[in-house]
Design a protein around this motif. Sequence first.
Motif, short mmCIF file in Angstrom:
data_model
loop_
_atom_site.label_atom_id
_atom_site.label_comp_id
_atom_site.label_asym_id
_atom_site.label_seq_id
_atom_site.Cartn_x
_atom_site.Cartn_y
_atom_site.Cartn_z
N TYR A 55 -8.30 9.24 -4.20
CA TYR A 55 -7.12 9.05 -5.05
C TYR A 55 -6.50 7.67 -4.83
O TYR A 55 -6.13 6.98 -5.77
CB TYR A 55 -6.10 10.15 -4.76
CG TYR A 55 -4.75 9.90 -5.38
CD1 TYR A 55 -4.56 10.02 -6.75
CD2 TYR A 55 -3.66 9.52 -4.60
CE1 TYR A 55 -3.32 9.77 -7.32
CE2 TYR A 55 -2.42 9.28 -5.15
CZ TYR A 55 -2.26 9.41 -6.52
OH TYR A 55 -1.04 9.16 -7.08
N ALA A 56 -6.42 7.25 -3.56
CA ALA A 56 -5.77 5.98 -3.24
C ALA A 56 -6.58 4.78 -3.71
O ALA A 56 -6.03 3.80 -4.20
CB ALA A 56 -5.52 5.88 -1.74
N HIS A 109 -5.04 13.13 -8.84
CA HIS A 109 -4.49 13.76 -7.65
C HIS A 109 -4.75 15.26 -7.72
O HIS A 109 -4.56 15.90 -8.75
CB HIS A 109 -2.99 13.49 -7.55
CG HIS A 109 -2.42 13.76 -6.20
ND1 HIS A 109 -2.23 15.03 -5.72
CD2 HIS A 109 -1.99 12.92 -5.22
CE1 HIS A 109 -1.72 14.96 -4.50
NE2 HIS A 109 -1.56 13.70 -4.17
N ARG A 155 4.80 7.95 -1.77
CA ARG A 155 5.69 8.12 -2.90
C ARG A 155 5.94 9.59 -3.22
O ARG A 155 6.86 9.92 -3.99
CB ARG A 155 5.11 7.42 -4.13
CG ARG A 155 5.01 5.90 -3.98
CD ARG A 155 4.21 5.28 -5.09
NE ARG A 155 2.83 5.76 -5.09
CZ ARG A 155 1.89 5.34 -5.93
NH1 ARG A 155 2.20 4.44 -6.85
NH2 ARG A 155 0.67 5.81 -5.87
N ARG A 156 5.16 10.50 -2.64
CA ARG A 156 5.33 11.93 -2.85
C ARG A 156 5.96 12.61 -1.63
O ARG A 156 5.93 13.82 -1.52
CB ARG A 156 3.98 12.58 -3.17
CG ARG A 156 3.32 12.05 -4.43
CD ARG A 156 1.88 12.54 -4.57
NE ARG A 156 1.23 11.93 -5.72
CZ ARG A 156 1.07 12.53 -6.90
NH1 ARG A 156 1.52 13.76 -7.09
NH2 ARG A 156 0.45 11.92 -7.89
N GLN A 200 0.83 -1.20 0.00
CA GLN A 200 0.00 0.00 0.00
C GLN A 200 0.87 1.25 0.00
O GLN A 200 1.95 1.29 0.59
CB GLN A 200 -0.93 0.00 1.21
CG GLN A 200 -1.86 -1.19 1.26
CD GLN A 200 -2.69 -1.35 0.00
OE1 GLN A 200 -3.44 -0.45 -0.39
NE2 GLN A 200 -2.55 -2.50 -0.66
N ASN A 201 0.38 2.30 -0.65
CA ASN A 201 1.14 3.54 -0.78
C ASN A 201 0.57 4.68 0.06
O ASN A 201 1.27 5.65 0.32
CB ASN A 201 1.19 3.97 -2.24
CG ASN A 201 1.92 2.95 -3.11
OD1 ASN A 201 3.03 2.53 -2.79
ND2 ASN A 201 1.29 2.54 -4.21
N ASP A 202 -0.66 4.59 0.44
CA ASP A 202 -1.28 5.58 1.32
C ASP A 202 -0.81 5.31 2.75
O ASP A 202 -0.98 4.21 3.28
CB ASP A 202 -2.81 5.47 1.22
CG ASP A 202 -3.53 6.56 2.00
OD1 ASP A 202 -3.20 6.75 3.18
OD2 ASP A 202 -4.42 7.21 1.43
N GLU A 235 -1.38 15.47 1.95
CA GLU A 235 -0.80 14.47 1.06
C GLU A 235 -0.63 13.18 1.85
O GLU A 235 -0.06 13.17 2.94
CB GLU A 235 0.57 14.93 0.55
CG GLU A 235 1.24 13.92 -0.37
CD GLU A 235 0.39 13.63 -1.58
OE1 GLU A 235 -0.14 12.48 -1.64
OE2 GLU A 235 0.21 14.51 -2.43
N GLN A 236 -1.15 12.06 1.34
CA GLN A 236 -1.06 10.78 2.03
C GLN A 236 -0.29 9.73 1.23
O GLN A 236 -0.02 8.64 1.74
CB GLN A 236 -2.47 10.25 2.36
CG GLN A 236 -3.20 11.12 3.37
CD GLN A 236 -4.58 10.63 3.73
OE1 GLN A 236 -5.40 11.39 4.22
NE2 GLN A 236 -4.87 9.37 3.49
N ASP A 237 0.07 10.02 0.01
CA ASP A 237 0.82 9.09 -0.82
C ASP A 237 2.29 9.17 -0.44
O ASP A 237 2.95 10.20 -0.65
CB ASP A 237 0.63 9.44 -2.30
CG ASP A 237 1.18 8.37 -3.22
OD1 ASP A 237 2.02 7.55 -2.77
OD2 ASP A 237 0.78 8.34 -4.40
#
Length: 877
Positions: free
Chosen positions: A512-513, A519, A412-413, A350-352, A408-410
């Motif tokens: 988004y997730a 986004h 990867r950012r 998972q990314n979030d 922002e919850q990703d």
Amino acid sequence: MYRYIWLVPLLPLLGAAVNGLLGRKLRFSERVVGAVGVGSVALAFLISLAAVISYGSSVWPRPYVTSEDGAFSYTWIPGGAVALTQGGEVNVTPGAAHDARGRELAPAGQGRGAVLDVEWSYQLDALSSIFMLVITGVGLCIFVFATGYMHGDRGFYRFFAYLGLFMFSMLVLVMGSNFMMMFVGWEGVGLCSYLLIGYYFDRKEAGDASRKAFITNRVGDFGFALAVFGVIATFGTTQYTAVFEQARTFPVESLAGPVTWGLMSWIALGLFIGACGKSAQIPLYVWLPDAMAGPTPVSALIHAATMVTAGLYMLTRCNVIFQHSQAMMTVVAVVGALTAIFAATIGITQNDIKKVLAYSTVSQLGFMFLACGVGGFVIGIFHVMTHAFFKALMFLGAGSVIHAMHHEQDMRRMGNLREYMPKTYMTFLAGWLAICGIIPFSGFWSKDEILWNAASTDYVPSGWLLWLIGTIAATCTAFYMTRLMALTFWGKARFLEVPAGGQADEAHAQAYADWGARHKAETPSVADRPHHGPEERVGAAHALESAAAGEPEGVDARGHDIHDHHDPGEPAGHGHHPHGSVIPHESPASMWVPLAVLALLATVGGFLGISPAFTGGAHVGGKLNIVNWLDPVIWNPATGQFGKESQAETNALAEHDRQTAGHEAVRQEGSKAAPLPTQTDAEHGAPGGAHAAMPYGGEPRFNLAHAVEHALGSHWLAEIFFIVVSLLVAGFGIWLGFLFYVWRPHLPGVWARKLGPLYRASLNKYWVDELYGKLFTRRTMDAARGVYTMDSRGLDGAVNGAAWLTRQLSRLTGNFDRLVVDGAVNGVAGFIKLLMSPLFRAAQTGVTANYALAMLLGLVAAVGLYFGGDIISGLWH
């Protein structure tokens, strides 16, 4: 002081009422709303602390109920006399069981009955005291954090009203003295969960998530309700003290005995279904990850530290019922182990950041259920406590990150946030080490005990397999939590290279997730959340606005915003781009101070249950040791009583069990020093010590702990062996995380391609939501459409057809009435009016001569009528 525990749930309720009913009407400021909310919970915590200390010094180990001395109680439901329709085969000794008011229950047999008067009173004992302190203590930290996190939100008063109502419901759940009060609190936290998950009710994703949580929990609540009905039908009361006093006399239902599944198993099954819903176990876990659509303090309070542990509270409170059914103990252990490994494998991809923590919560709850299933109820509650510390810390830490990254919850950012948020990073570091199980942090002590209890259990078959599954799940936990740390706090600041921030709230981020929505940082505007600003971006994301305004991107060779005027020596500082772009910064004191408190608890909290392997084979600390403190609420199957047996009883029973196979064994509940029922603190560590018979009888099975102990020749060395294994797997998971996401960050992509199907399955959460959608949601919708069709075309058609027929019949009867009945009546009236009326009027002249003539004519007519024949006959002859 313990007599005033009724104030503990009342204070948050009053705070919720003040904020909810008066906050908007009187236009309370955020400071007033926060003071009311935080103050009410702070007072509840102080009273709880004083009450527990007072209880421990004067009442423990027996339970205290506020109705016993008139401190607080009233008859809530005067149910009257009820018949006991279940459990008649169990002989209850007269005088051994009483109802809620102390009245003796009738012996078992035909015609049993009881008086069902449900009282509203509170119970303080070893179990409820721990939950009171965890709920109010951790809850206080979360309330303080929320005052900073929710700053500027238009529904600030509403948010704290919901939180206060939740605190009241959760405290009623754990403090109530009977099953009905538990059910009220159970439904109350379900309602508050619905309100808080759907707090952003103008977001479709938040509304969907709140309905999903509410409906999924209703499935579990149905099982809970059936179990409560079973308790009433069996015991004639809902009061814990009376129910458990009777339950201990019931026969044990073992897999090797004559009765493998009986009444106690059915009641335990209903309770377990309810626990699976509230504590997010397979198959009812699907609501919890989506619950992240609510504000982050909600995730910390409800879905990490309190509400989701309600199922563990129920299992431990009813441990005497569960321990009477070996089948249900096995079910609890297997479901817990499968949930732990299943959720852990999802968390890997998972990314979030909140989704990772959500699946981590599901996995940790699985560990707790595993502990209860193998007989370690005390250890399960120990992990509830330590998990509340480090998981609340990590959720609030994630909230601090989200706040700084403008929702922002990703992950990867993100990246390298330790330079921008040093206080958040240091506190989060403690939570990471705790959940990975690194000594001396709190998670090590509880998780290691769970794995030991699984390896050494004789309560369920194949304990070694449960230990193996738990060990793999622990390895996965260390890996994906290291991945979270690396992507969020280490490495390079990726928000300087890709658009980040701009998500108006958690609901936007969840869309988004989950759904692949665009986004918000990649769109010209986000709008509508005043405390974030309509154009806020993080790092280099301002390039969109710059380009739209015809300006240069404004990024230097290192990727930093040239419009940010913060001091390079102060990485926590931040500047603002004219179009709203910002640099992440440390959260205010109202947010990082609670993190520091929770970090301290996550570091030292585990010493309340330090393993006997480090203390010479005994649970040191007396009542301050959680194993000793909780012992009075755990049923002992050997003595049929609650709590440990005496030393003499232990030795006598151990000798008897060595001579007679199949007897129930004595078990020192939750003790790592006593993985088998007859092991005592005195015998702890003795090589080659005698082991007890199986707790549920039957032939001895392979036991991994026994095998290791036999191979090493020492019980203490066996414990050390499993401790070393636990630390090694945690270290291996951390090493893998560093390898993949710090030292060689290209490896995740390589292995994702190599393990394509497995990676996609984990990333898509094994398509369980889609499967449930096809099997249940869509089928339910199909059934709803079918019912609608039947209603609109069948029932409504029949009703409408009957109405049409009625209208036609009414027209026919109307015409018959109008033409026939009314025609006949009107014809007679017309005849009289047109013909008879003129004749009678003509006869009424008022002239005497006319009346005399009429009389004469009448006389002639009468003579003619009666004598006309004779007259004619005489004249003719």
